[in-house]
Design a protein around this motif. Structure first.
Motif, PDB file in Angstrom:
ATOM      1  N   SER A 114      68.844 138.952 -47.553  1.00 24.11           N
ATOM      2  CA  SER A 114      67.462 138.632 -47.182  1.00 24.11           C
ATOM      3  C   SER A 114      66.549 139.832 -47.382  1.00 24.11           C
ATOM      4  O   SER A 114      65.425 139.707 -47.884  1.00 24.11           O
ATOM      5  N   CYS A 115      67.031 141.014 -47.003  1.00 25.16           N
ATOM      6  CA  CYS A 115      66.236 142.234 -47.135  1.00 25.16           C
ATOM      7  C   CYS A 115      65.973 142.552 -48.604  1.00 25.16           C
ATOM      8  O   CYS A 115      64.855 142.939 -48.981  1.00 25.16           O
ATOM      9  N   SER A 116      66.976 142.386 -49.442  1.00 22.62           N
ATOM     10  CA  SER A 116      66.799 142.623 -50.879  1.00 22.62           C
ATOM     11  C   SER A 116      65.758 141.672 -51.457  1.00 22.62           C
ATOM     12  O   SER A 116      64.931 142.061 -52.287  1.00 22.62           O
ATOM     13  N   SER A 117      65.779 140.412 -50.988  1.00 24.36           N
ATOM     14  CA  SER A 117      64.811 139.433 -51.474  1.00 24.36           C
ATOM     15  C   SER A 117      63.389 139.848 -51.125  1.00 24.36           C
ATOM     16  O   SER A 117      62.453 139.594 -51.895  1.00 24.36           O
ATOM     17  N   LEU A 118      63.210 140.487 -49.977  1.00 26.25           N
ATOM     18  CA  LEU A 118      61.887 140.963 -49.582  1.00 26.25           C
ATOM     19  C   LEU A 118      61.469 142.186 -50.393  1.00 26.25           C
ATOM     20  O   LEU A 118      60.391 142.209 -51.002  1.00 26.25           O
ATOM     21  N   LEU A 119      62.315 143.203 -50.406  1.00 28.15           N
ATOM     22  CA  LEU A 119      61.938 144.482 -51.013  1.00 28.15           C
ATOM     23  C   LEU A 119      61.825 144.405 -52.532  1.00 28.15           C
ATOM     24  O   LEU A 119      61.122 145.221 -53.140  1.00 28.15           O
ATOM     25  N   LEU A 120      62.498 143.436 -53.155  1.00 26.51           N
ATOM     26  CA  LEU A 120      62.449 143.293 -54.608  1.00 26.51           C
ATOM     27  C   LEU A 120      61.472 142.210 -55.057  1.00 26.51           C
ATOM     28  O   LEU A 120      61.401 141.895 -56.249  1.00 26.51           O
TER      29      LEU A 120
END
Length: 276
Positions: A114-120
């Motif tokens: 989920s965090c990767s989806s936000l930051l990328l």
């Protein structure tokens, strides 16, 4: 009183802009009451959350911006409920640790994704960069918001009950000796026998291994986004204010740093009369 101090700081500026990166579940329910109070003080609030979540919904008190994640609502609910159920089962000490190790791997993969989806998400990050926020409010148990705060170069306010492996104490350099501070899952008090102190020391060592395992993917993600090597301790050490949803009525006294404010009473904000 701590919440009033926090609100008064925002009242010194006319209409501050606050970015919120919430944690789902009961963590969000406490945070939402704070956002309502800030909105009533005419502060502008933007909440960033995954499209698939359990509790974070649109509201008149804030602007909700969502981002896609590779997960269905059913999968999210199943994983979180499974983790919570195992966490509170009464088991022998070693069995609890083994079960926790297994579940932490699953839940860590969920939040890292989920965090990767936000930051990328380039469009969303570009939108946030152009907004010029005054601060980021988050529950740092998942450090995604703090990675974003460092990327945007804005102060962060932590809203939390506690952190695994005493990361909050490590990041703020609070004393944390295992000789008198009991570890989670031991059921010890701050008055321990010699055997209990040995058990406490053993669990502190096991905690370090477990948390390094669980948070390593976040450290790698943070290092990739910030273009430098970063540890969890360093990430959290940049927190400007720690709003801790606890007090010493139910907790043993412990050292605190000047930027820690205890707001345990916020959990009692919505009271209901008991039925007969």
């Amino acid at each position: 009183a701590g919440v009033l101090v926090f609100l008064s700081l925002f009242c010194l500026a006319a209409g501050g802009k606050l970015l919120v990166v919430p944690m789902d579940g009961s963590h969000w329910l406490s945070m939402r009451s704070l956002l309502v109070a800030l909105s009533q003080k005419e502060h502008e609030i933007v909440v960033v959350a995954p499209e698939v979540n359990l509790n974070v919904k649109a509201s008149e008190y804030y602007t909700l911006r969502t981002y896609p994640v590779p997960l269905t609502r059913e999968e999210l609910g199943e994983r979180l409920h499974s983790f919570a159920n195992d966490l509170f089962k009464r088991r022998p000490f070693l069995q609890r640790i083994a079960a926790l190790y297994e579940k932490v791997q699953v839940i860590s993969e969920l939040y890292v994704s989920s965090c990767s989806s936000l930051l990328l998400n380039k469009d969303l990050i570009q939108y946030l960069e152009g907004y010029v926020f005054d601060a980021v409010l988050m529950d740092p148990i998942v450090p995604c918001g703090q990675i974003l705060a460092l990327h945007l170069s804005i102060p962060s306010v932590f809203f939390l009950r506690g952190l695994p492996c005493s990361f909050d104490l490590q990041a703020t350099q609070c004393p944390d000796p295992p000789s008198y501070i009991p570890r989670t899952f031991t059921d010890n008090s701050d008055h321990m026998t010699f055997i209990e102190r040995v058990e406490n020391l053993f669990l502190k060592s096991a905690e370090s291994f477990l948390c390094n395992f669980a948070y390593l993917p976040f450290e790698l993600l943070a290092s990739d986004v910030l273009h430098r090597s970063v540890t969890m301790k360093e990430l959290l050490s940049h927190g400007s204010i720690w709003l801790k949803r606890m007090d010493f009525v139910f907790e043993y006294p412990m050292p605190a740093m000047p930027n820690m404010v205890f707001i345990g009473g916020i959990n009692c904000g919505k009271k209901k009369t008991l039925s007969q």
